[in-house]
Design an enzyme around this catalytic site. Structure first.
Site, PDB file in Angstrom:
ATOM      1  N   ASP A   1      -5.112   2.162   6.597  1.00 33.30           N
ATOM      2  CA  ASP A   1      -5.901   2.307   7.817  1.00 33.30           C
ATOM      3  C   ASP A   1      -5.291   3.271   8.808  1.00 33.30           C
ATOM      4  O   ASP A   1      -4.112   3.598   8.740  1.00 33.30           O
ATOM      5  CB  ASP A   1      -6.002   0.955   8.522  1.00 33.30           C
ATOM      6  CG  ASP A   1      -4.668   0.560   9.171  1.00 33.30           C
ATOM      7  OD1 ASP A   1      -3.661   0.519   8.455  1.00 33.30           O
ATOM      8  OD2 ASP A   1      -4.643   0.314  10.393  1.00 33.30           O
TER       9      ASP A   1
ATOM     10  N   ASP B   1       7.023   3.758   3.209  1.00 23.21           N
ATOM     11  CA  ASP B   1       7.197   4.886   4.119  1.00 23.21           C
ATOM     12  C   ASP B   1       8.649   4.896   4.633  1.00 23.21           C
ATOM     13  O   ASP B   1       9.549   5.353   3.928  1.00 23.21           O
ATOM     14  CB  ASP B   1       6.162   4.737   5.243  1.00 23.21           C
ATOM     15  CG  ASP B   1       6.110   5.910   6.198  1.00 23.21           C
ATOM     16  OD1 ASP B   1       6.503   7.007   5.807  1.00 23.21           O
ATOM     17  OD2 ASP B   1       5.658   5.723   7.344  1.00 23.21           O
TER      18      ASP B   1
ATOM     19  N   ARG C   1     -10.101   1.631   6.001  1.00 23.56           N
ATOM     20  CA  ARG C   1      -9.579   0.900   4.841  1.00 23.56           C
ATOM     21  C   ARG C   1     -10.572   0.880   3.688  1.00 23.56           C
ATOM     22  O   ARG C   1     -10.190   0.778   2.529  1.00 23.56           O
ATOM     23  CB  ARG C   1      -9.255  -0.549   5.227  1.00 23.56           C
ATOM     24  CG  ARG C   1      -8.060  -0.716   6.154  1.00 23.56           C
ATOM     25  CD  ARG C   1      -7.640  -2.183   6.182  1.00 23.56           C
ATOM     26  NE  ARG C   1      -6.805  -2.517   7.325  1.00 23.56           N
ATOM     27  CZ  ARG C   1      -5.479  -2.330   7.387  1.00 23.56           C
ATOM     28  NH1 ARG C   1      -4.844  -1.799   6.372  1.00 23.56           N
ATOM     29  NH2 ARG C   1      -4.799  -2.686   8.450  1.00 23.56           N
TER      30      ARG C   1
ATOM     31  N   ASP D   1       0.823  -1.226   0.000  1.00 23.08           N
ATOM     32  CA  ASP D   1       0.000   0.000   0.000  1.00 23.08           C
ATOM     33  C   ASP D   1       0.848   1.263   0.000  1.00 23.08           C
ATOM     34  O   ASP D   1       0.624   2.177  -0.771  1.00 23.08           O
ATOM     35  CB  ASP D   1      -1.007  -0.006   1.166  1.00 23.08           C
ATOM     36  CG  ASP D   1      -0.358  -0.209   2.541  1.00 23.08           C
ATOM     37  OD1 ASP D   1       0.869  -0.379   2.627  1.00 23.08           O
ATOM     38  OD2 ASP D   1      -1.104  -0.207   3.542  1.00 23.08           O
TER      39      ASP D   1
HETATM   40  P1  IMP Z   1       7.212   1.283   6.391  1.00 23.41           P
HETATM   41  O1  IMP Z   1       7.402   2.429   7.337  1.00 23.41           O
HETATM   42  O2  IMP Z   1       7.753   1.619   5.014  1.00 23.41           O
HETATM   43  O3  IMP Z   1       7.774   0.023   6.949  1.00 23.41           O
HETATM   44  O4  IMP Z   1       5.655   1.089   6.235  1.00 23.41           O
HETATM   45  C1  IMP Z   1       5.000   0.280   7.131  1.00 23.41           C
HETATM   46  C2  IMP Z   1       3.535   0.235   6.949  1.00 23.41           C
HETATM   47  O5  IMP Z   1       3.027   1.325   7.672  1.00 23.41           O
HETATM   48  C3  IMP Z   1       2.939   0.387   5.570  1.00 23.41           C
HETATM   49  O6  IMP Z   1       2.864  -0.827   4.892  1.00 23.41           O
HETATM   50  C4  IMP Z   1       1.551   0.881   5.928  1.00 23.41           C
HETATM   51  O7  IMP Z   1       0.725  -0.212   6.225  1.00 23.41           O
HETATM   52  C5  IMP Z   1       1.803   1.702   7.152  1.00 23.41           C
HETATM   53  N1  IMP Z   1       1.841   3.144   6.861  1.00 23.41           N
HETATM   54  C6  IMP Z   1       2.893   3.951   6.632  1.00 23.41           C
HETATM   55  N2  IMP Z   1       2.502   5.216   6.399  1.00 23.41           N
HETATM   56  C7  IMP Z   1       1.149   5.207   6.475  1.00 23.41           C
HETATM   57  C8  IMP Z   1       0.133   6.222   6.305  1.00 23.41           C
HETATM   58  O8  IMP Z   1       0.365   7.416   6.020  1.00 23.41           O
HETATM   59  N3  IMP Z   1      -1.146   5.794   6.480  1.00 23.41           N
HETATM   60  C9  IMP Z   1      -1.483   4.520   6.775  1.00 23.41           C
HETATM   61  N4  IMP Z   1      -0.574   3.543   6.916  1.00 23.41           N
HETATM   62  C10 IMP Z   1       0.730   3.888   6.771  1.00 23.41           C
HETATM   63 MG    MG Z   2       1.047  -2.125   4.827  1.00 23.05          MG
END
Ligand code: IMP
Ligand code: MG
Length: 183
Positions: free
Chosen positions: A162, A106, A168, A103
């Site tokens: 979410d 980040d 979602r 999705d």
């Molecule tokens: P990561 O920080 O790249 O490991 O992302 C981890 C997970 O955090 C993603 O797969 C999303 O499920 C969730 N996430 C990160 N940023 C957002 C946001 O702005 N809204 C909702 N979920 C987020």
């Molecule tokens: Mg995710």
């Protein structure tokens, strides 16, 4: 509007129509890259569910699907960096060409963990397709091959994404009002 989630949204970033158009473009590109091959889509639960459903239809590829459940323990709206598998894949991926469907990219912690895990399981290649990319917050050197939209550093929900497991099912992507999570 019909639903009672709209009131928690500060602004809409991408409408249902804009998302649909962009996902179709991504599907077209995946078809170009993978036609005649045998890729395996690997969706990252739970956030991928809506994007995955639309992307695999948009691609028109004759392909298999898999899902993996990952959780990066989050403190409210920030990643902790610790990733755990909450549901593992059901089949052998040795020698397979994988298309990860996520999705949002980040901090990069989730995809850094997942790509390492899938390569260790014997994947032949990995392509990353993410609906959203928030490059300003990256902690790991991860880039996606296919990006739907680059988003600013704001917490977004809808179309699979979410906050505390809610929102979602919004058909659009919007910025959540900070009052909702600072309560
Ligand atoms: P990561 O920080 O790249 O490991 O992302 C981890 C997970 O955090 C993603 O797969 C999303 O499920 C969730 N996430 C990160 N940023 C957002 C946001 O702005 N809204 C909702 N979920 C987020
Ligand atoms: Mg995710």
């Amino acid at each position: 509007m019909r639903n009672n989630m709209d009131q928690d949204i500060l602004k809409v970033l991408y409408t249902e129509e804009e998302i649909h158009r962009r996902v179709q473009e991504m599907g077209d590109e995946l078809f170009e890259q993978y036609q005649g091959r045998d890729p395996l889509f690997v969706g990252v639960l739970n956030g991928c569910f809506m994007f995955m459903a639309d992307l695999v239809r948009a691609s028109g590829l004759k392909s298999e699907l898999e899902f993996i459940g990952l959780s990066s323990y989050r403190d409210a709206t920030k990643s902790s960096g610790v990733v755990q598998i909450t549901r593992d894949m059901q089949r052998d991926i040795t020698g397979r060409e994988l298309i990860i469907v996520e999705d949002i990219l980040d901090s990069g912690n989730t995809l850094a963990f997942l790509t390492k895990y899938l390569m260790a399981k014997g994947a032949k290649s990995i392509t990353i397709a993410t609906l959203l990319d928030k490059p300003s917050r990256r902690q790991k050197a991860i880039t996606a091959d296919y990006v739907g939209f680059v988003v600013p550093d704001e917490f977004v929900v809808g179309y699979g994404l979410d906050y505390a497991q809610v929102y979602r099912n919004l058909p659009y992507i919007g910025v959540l009002k900070p009052t909702v999570y600072s309560k």
